[in-house]
Design a protein around this motif. Structure first.
Motif, PDB file in Angstrom:
ATOM      1  N   LYS A  46       0.834  -1.199   0.000  1.00 58.44           N
ATOM      2  CA  LYS A  46       0.000   0.000   0.000  1.00 58.44           C
ATOM      3  C   LYS A  46       0.871   1.251   0.000  1.00 58.44           C
ATOM      4  O   LYS A  46       2.044   1.227   0.353  1.00 58.44           O
ATOM      5  CB  LYS A  46      -0.920  -0.004   1.216  1.00 58.44           C
ATOM      6  CG  LYS A  46      -1.850  -1.215   1.305  1.00 58.44           C
ATOM      7  CD  LYS A  46      -2.853  -1.237   0.175  1.00 58.44           C
ATOM      8  CE  LYS A  46      -3.829  -2.402   0.309  1.00 58.44           C
ATOM      9  NZ  LYS A  46      -4.805  -2.424  -0.797  1.00 58.44           N
ATOM     10  N   ILE A  47       0.255   2.375  -0.366  1.00 56.75           N
ATOM     11  CA  ILE A  47       0.981   3.643  -0.450  1.00 56.75           C
ATOM     12  C   ILE A  47       1.191   4.258   0.924  1.00 56.75           C
ATOM     13  O   ILE A  47       2.269   4.765   1.240  1.00 56.75           O
ATOM     14  CB  ILE A  47       0.228   4.628  -1.364  1.00 56.75           C
ATOM     15  CG1 ILE A  47       0.132   4.054  -2.782  1.00 56.75           C
ATOM     16  CG2 ILE A  47       0.931   5.996  -1.386  1.00 56.75           C
ATOM     17  CD1 ILE A  47      -0.727   4.893  -3.715  1.00 56.75           C
ATOM     18  N   TYR A  48       0.145   4.207   1.773  1.00 52.14           N
ATOM     19  CA  TYR A  48       0.225   4.793   3.105  1.00 52.14           C
ATOM     20  C   TYR A  48       0.143   3.681   4.158  1.00 52.14           C
ATOM     21  O   TYR A  48      -0.857   2.964   4.251  1.00 52.14           O
ATOM     22  CB  TYR A  48      -0.903   5.811   3.314  1.00 52.14           C
ATOM     23  CG  TYR A  48      -0.757   7.025   2.428  1.00 52.14           C
ATOM     24  CD1 TYR A  48       0.075   8.084   2.787  1.00 52.14           C
ATOM     25  CD2 TYR A  48      -1.438   7.106   1.212  1.00 52.14           C
ATOM     26  CE1 TYR A  48       0.219   9.199   1.964  1.00 52.14           C
ATOM     27  CE2 TYR A  48      -1.303   8.213   0.387  1.00 52.14           C
ATOM     28  CZ  TYR A  48      -0.471   9.252   0.772  1.00 52.14           C
ATOM     29  OH  TYR A  48      -0.314  10.347  -0.038  1.00 52.14           O
ATOM     30  N   VAL A  49       1.211   3.555   4.927  1.00 52.87           N
ATOM     31  CA  VAL A  49       1.318   2.478   5.925  1.00 52.87           C
ATOM     32  C   VAL A  49       1.412   3.100   7.316  1.00 52.87           C
ATOM     33  O   VAL A  49       2.180   4.047   7.542  1.00 52.87           O
ATOM     34  CB  VAL A  49       2.555   1.605   5.649  1.00 52.87           C
ATOM     35  CG1 VAL A  49       2.657   0.479   6.674  1.00 52.87           C
ATOM     36  CG2 VAL A  49       2.489   1.032   4.235  1.00 52.87           C
ATOM     37  N   HIS A  50       0.618   2.600   8.231  1.00 46.95           N
ATOM     38  CA  HIS A  50       0.632   3.066   9.617  1.00 46.95           C
ATOM     39  C   HIS A  50       2.035   2.861  10.205  1.00 46.95           C
ATOM     40  O   HIS A  50       2.661   1.829   9.977  1.00 46.95           O
ATOM     41  CB  HIS A  50      -0.408   2.280  10.424  1.00 46.95           C
ATOM     42  CG  HIS A  50      -0.682   2.822  11.786  1.00 46.95           C
ATOM     43  ND1 HIS A  50      -1.276   2.067  12.768  1.00 46.95           N
ATOM     44  CD2 HIS A  50      -0.461   4.043  12.338  1.00 46.95           C
ATOM     45  CE1 HIS A  50      -1.403   2.798  13.864  1.00 46.95           C
ATOM     46  NE2 HIS A  50      -0.922   3.997  13.636  1.00 46.95           N
ATOM     47  N   GLY A  51       2.511   3.827  10.981  1.00 49.85           N
ATOM     48  CA  GLY A  51       3.877   3.814  11.494  1.00 49.85           C
ATOM     49  C   GLY A  51       4.319   2.505  12.126  1.00 49.85           C
ATOM     50  O   GLY A  51       5.355   1.942  11.739  1.00 49.85           O
ATOM     51  N   PRO A  52       3.567   1.954  13.108  1.00 44.20           N
ATOM     52  CA  PRO A  52       3.987   0.696  13.713  1.00 44.20           C
ATOM     53  C   PRO A  52       4.080  -0.457  12.711  1.00 44.20           C
ATOM     54  O   PRO A  52       4.948  -1.320  12.829  1.00 44.20           O
ATOM     55  CB  PRO A  52       2.900   0.432  14.760  1.00 44.20           C
ATOM     56  CG  PRO A  52       2.349   1.778  15.075  1.00 44.20           C
ATOM     57  CD  PRO A  52       2.396   2.536  13.782  1.00 44.20           C
TER      58      PRO A  52
ATOM     59  N   ALA B  45      -2.884  -0.253   6.747  1.00 51.87           N
ATOM     60  CA  ALA B  45      -2.413   0.438   5.539  1.00 51.87           C
ATOM     61  C   ALA B  45      -3.537   0.552   4.512  1.00 51.87           C
ATOM     62  O   ALA B  45      -4.427  -0.311   4.445  1.00 51.87           O
ATOM     63  CB  ALA B  45      -1.237  -0.313   4.928  1.00 51.87           C
ATOM     64  N   THR B  46      -3.483   1.637   3.738  1.00 49.15           N
ATOM     65  CA  THR B  46      -4.385   1.815   2.592  1.00 49.15           C
ATOM     66  C   THR B  46      -3.627   2.599   1.522  1.00 49.15           C
ATOM     67  O   THR B  46      -2.467   2.958   1.702  1.00 49.15           O
ATOM     68  CB  THR B  46      -5.672   2.592   2.952  1.00 49.15           C
ATOM     69  OG1 THR B  46      -5.351   3.973   3.155  1.00 49.15           O
ATOM     70  CG2 THR B  46      -6.345   2.036   4.182  1.00 49.15           C
ATOM     71  N   ASP B  47      -4.325   2.897   0.445  1.00 44.56           N
ATOM     72  CA  ASP B  47      -3.729   3.709  -0.620  1.00 44.56           C
ATOM     73  C   ASP B  47      -4.081   5.190  -0.479  1.00 44.56           C
ATOM     74  O   ASP B  47      -3.831   5.973  -1.404  1.00 44.56           O
ATOM     75  CB  ASP B  47      -4.196   3.200  -1.993  1.00 44.56           C
ATOM     76  CG  ASP B  47      -3.542   1.877  -2.354  1.00 44.56           C
ATOM     77  OD1 ASP B  47      -2.379   1.676  -1.960  1.00 44.56           O
ATOM     78  OD2 ASP B  47      -4.194   1.050  -3.017  1.00 44.56           O
TER      79      ASP B  47
ATOM     80  N   TYR C 172      -3.486   9.359   5.489  1.00 47.69           N
ATOM     81  CA  TYR C 172      -3.991   9.131   6.849  1.00 47.69           C
ATOM     82  C   TYR C 172      -4.606   7.740   7.011  1.00 47.69           C
ATOM     83  O   TYR C 172      -5.379   7.503   7.937  1.00 47.69           O
ATOM     84  CB  TYR C 172      -5.031  10.194   7.250  1.00 47.69           C
ATOM     85  CG  TYR C 172      -4.581  11.608   6.993  1.00 47.69           C
ATOM     86  CD1 TYR C 172      -3.433  12.124   7.595  1.00 47.69           C
ATOM     87  CD2 TYR C 172      -5.298  12.433   6.123  1.00 47.69           C
ATOM     88  CE1 TYR C 172      -3.014  13.426   7.343  1.00 47.69           C
ATOM     89  CE2 TYR C 172      -4.881  13.736   5.870  1.00 47.69           C
ATOM     90  CZ  TYR C 172      -3.738  14.225   6.474  1.00 47.69           C
ATOM     91  OH  TYR C 172      -3.330  15.508   6.229  1.00 47.69           O
ATOM     92  N   GLN C 173      -4.250   6.845   6.115  1.00 49.32           N
ATOM     93  CA  GLN C 173      -4.797   5.481   6.104  1.00 49.32           C
ATOM     94  C   GLN C 173      -6.321   5.476   6.072  1.00 49.32           C
ATOM     95  O   GLN C 173      -6.982   4.616   6.688  1.00 49.32           O
ATOM     96  CB  GLN C 173      -4.330   4.642   7.300  1.00 49.32           C
ATOM     97  CG  GLN C 173      -2.872   4.284   7.297  1.00 49.32           C
ATOM     98  CD  GLN C 173      -2.071   5.277   8.116  1.00 49.32           C
ATOM     99  OE1 GLN C 173      -1.257   6.042   7.594  1.00 49.32           O
ATOM    100  NE2 GLN C 173      -2.315   5.256   9.415  1.00 49.32           N
ATOM    101  N   LEU C 174      -6.926   6.451   5.371  1.00 47.47           N
ATOM    102  CA  LEU C 174      -8.372   6.454   5.194  1.00 47.47           C
ATOM    103  C   LEU C 174      -8.767   5.292   4.290  1.00 47.47           C
ATOM    104  O   LEU C 174      -8.010   4.886   3.410  1.00 47.47           O
ATOM    105  CB  LEU C 174      -8.831   7.771   4.572  1.00 47.47           C
ATOM    106  CG  LEU C 174      -8.608   9.030   5.427  1.00 47.47           C
ATOM    107  CD1 LEU C 174      -8.996  10.278   4.635  1.00 47.47           C
ATOM    108  CD2 LEU C 174      -9.408   8.961   6.723  1.00 47.47           C
ATOM    109  N   TYR C 175      -9.967   4.782   4.511  1.00 46.74           N
ATOM    110  CA  TYR C 175     -10.394   3.619   3.734  1.00 46.74           C
ATOM    111  C   TYR C 175     -10.672   3.972   2.279  1.00 46.74           C
ATOM    112  O   TYR C 175     -10.485   3.141   1.385  1.00 46.74           O
ATOM    113  CB  TYR C 175     -11.635   2.989   4.362  1.00 46.74           C
ATOM    114  CG  TYR C 175     -11.319   2.190   5.602  1.00 46.74           C
ATOM    115  CD1 TYR C 175     -10.608   1.000   5.526  1.00 46.74           C
ATOM    116  CD2 TYR C 175     -11.723   2.627   6.857  1.00 46.74           C
ATOM    117  CE1 TYR C 175     -10.318   0.270   6.654  1.00 46.74           C
ATOM    118  CE2 TYR C 175     -11.441   1.899   7.996  1.00 46.74           C
ATOM    119  CZ  TYR C 175     -10.732   0.728   7.887  1.00 46.74           C
ATOM    120  OH  TYR C 175     -10.423  -0.004   9.007  1.00 46.74           O
ATOM    121  N   THR C 176     -11.159   5.184   2.053  1.00 48.14           N
ATOM    122  CA  THR C 176     -11.400   5.640   0.681  1.00 48.14           C
ATOM    123  C   THR C 176     -10.869   7.065   0.564  1.00 48.14           C
ATOM    124  O   THR C 176     -10.599   7.728   1.563  1.00 48.14           O
ATOM    125  CB  THR C 176     -12.895   5.617   0.315  1.00 48.14           C
ATOM    126  OG1 THR C 176     -13.611   6.483   1.199  1.00 48.14           O
ATOM    127  CG2 THR C 176     -13.459   4.210   0.390  1.00 48.14           C
TER     128      THR C 176
END
Length: 373
Positions: A218-224, A290-292, A295-299
């Protein structure tokens, strides 16, 4: 003559006291002067006591007297077990009545990434082997009587783990499968030794949780997730919360790091909180992994996420809050580098103003942020 009698009495008292005091006290665990890394601010102290007087042995920390929670006798040696509370930094203890002092350093364990398994100053009970020989006198391969467990027909089941670590897995907690079945060596055996995994925790977790490999695409991955420390959010053994989270998934687990959102999660006075946050928590809008989308938003973009609930505004480009006002645009006049959208005027978490606005609606003060008179 009176003086002689008094002297005899004193000598008799000293002789009685001597026979009641332990001849030798050894600290089996932990090693004095070592550093304790732990999520909970406590450690078990084990004393080996030769001679009598085992019931008189206490541990003192400042003005607190610590009693043993258990004393067991094997081969003319008493083994006293204590739970020592720890404060961050140096902790000084004194064994009474011998007045022998020792200290332990405590560093709260927030992330497994901070554990240096090759640091000799850090205390690891299993560093030299499964356990000291003396411990094996009591801690055998027999399942303790107060534990109900049926060994599974697979995996490295070891009942020795149960007798010491059963407090890690309370009966009413949600349990990680390997921990629930006492297959501790699935995660804790490395090169024939029992230890904390020395590599990146992610590599250990994805051996079973293979779907987690998709997060890193994914493009945006949560820090942990990005650093690979799953245990920043999940307890690898057991927890009272779903998914073995360290705190409630509605938000308490998130504000362990995102402390600026505490006022919304716990609805501080004079704060109007977005109802979806209070009712369902952060993960309604944000993926914890993680999302694309930023802010790891779902959409994304943000308007698309908002209108998945606020369907009356779906597809709207102009006309809110007044007829010609844009709802979406390439530039946000207040937030450089961001697109104009719902969050330009509304705080998606909460606000002290009605409708979660970023300013007071009366007198058009919120409008003046972009349209000064």
């Amino acid at each position: 003559m009176i003086f002689l009698r008094i002297l005899i009495v004193i000598l008799a008292i000293l002789m009685i006291a001597y026979t009641c005091i332990a001849k030798e006290i050894r600290i089996l665990s932990p090693k004095p002067g070592s550093t304790i890394l732990n999520r909970t601010a406590q450690v078990h102290l084990i004393l080996a006591i030769k001679g009598n007087g085992q019931n008189q042995i206490k541990v003192k920390k400042e003005n607190e007297i610590i009693e043993p929670f258990g004393i067991w006798k094997k081969n003319n040696t008493y083994y006293s077990h204590f739970v020592l509370k720890l404060n961050r930094g140096k902790n000084i203890y004194r064994i009474e009545p011998t007045e022998e002092e020792f200290y332990l350093n405590y560093k709260p364990l927030r992330s497994l990434l901070m554990v240096k398994t090759d640091d000799p100053s850090v205390f690891f009970f299993h560093r030299e082997g499964l356990s000291p020989q003396e411990c094996n006198l009591c801690h055998t391969d027999k399942i303790p009587e107060d534990v109900e467990i049926t060994p599974v027909p697979y995996g490295p089941f070891d009942p020795k783990c149960v007798s010491c670590h059963k407090s890690l897995i309370p009966e009413n907690f949600r349990k990680h499968s390997p921990a629930a079945n006492w297959l501790c060596k699935f995660c804790h055996e490395e090169k024939g030794m029992i230890r904390i995994y020395s590599g990146n925790p992610r590599d250990l977790c994805i051996r079973c949780h293979v779907n987690a490999k998709e997060f890193y695409k994914k493009i945006y991955v949560h820090g942990p997730v990005g650093t690979g420390d799953c245990t920043s959010c999940h307890n690898p053994h057991a927890s009272p919360y779903q998914f073995q989270l360290l705190a409630d998934k509605k938000g308490d687990v998130c504000i362990i790091c995102h402390k600026d959102k505490d006022k919304f999660v716990h609805q501080k006075p004079n704060i109007i909180v977005h109802k979806v946050l209070t009712q369902s928590g952060c993960i309604v809008c944000h993926s914890p992994h993680a999302t694309d989308y930023q802010y790891q938003l779902y959409t994304g973009p943000i308007n698309q996420l908002c209108t998945s609930c606020h369907i009356n505004y779906r597809g709207l480009k102009r006309g809110h809050p007044i007829r010609s006002h844009p709802v979406v645009g390439p530039k946000d006049p207040l937030r450089k580098g961001k697109r104009f959208g719902c969050s330009s005027c509304h705080n998606p978490h909460g606000s002290q103003y009605h409708f979660l606005l970023i300013g007071e609606i009366k007198g058009g003060r919120v409008c003046q942020k972009c349209h000064p008179y």
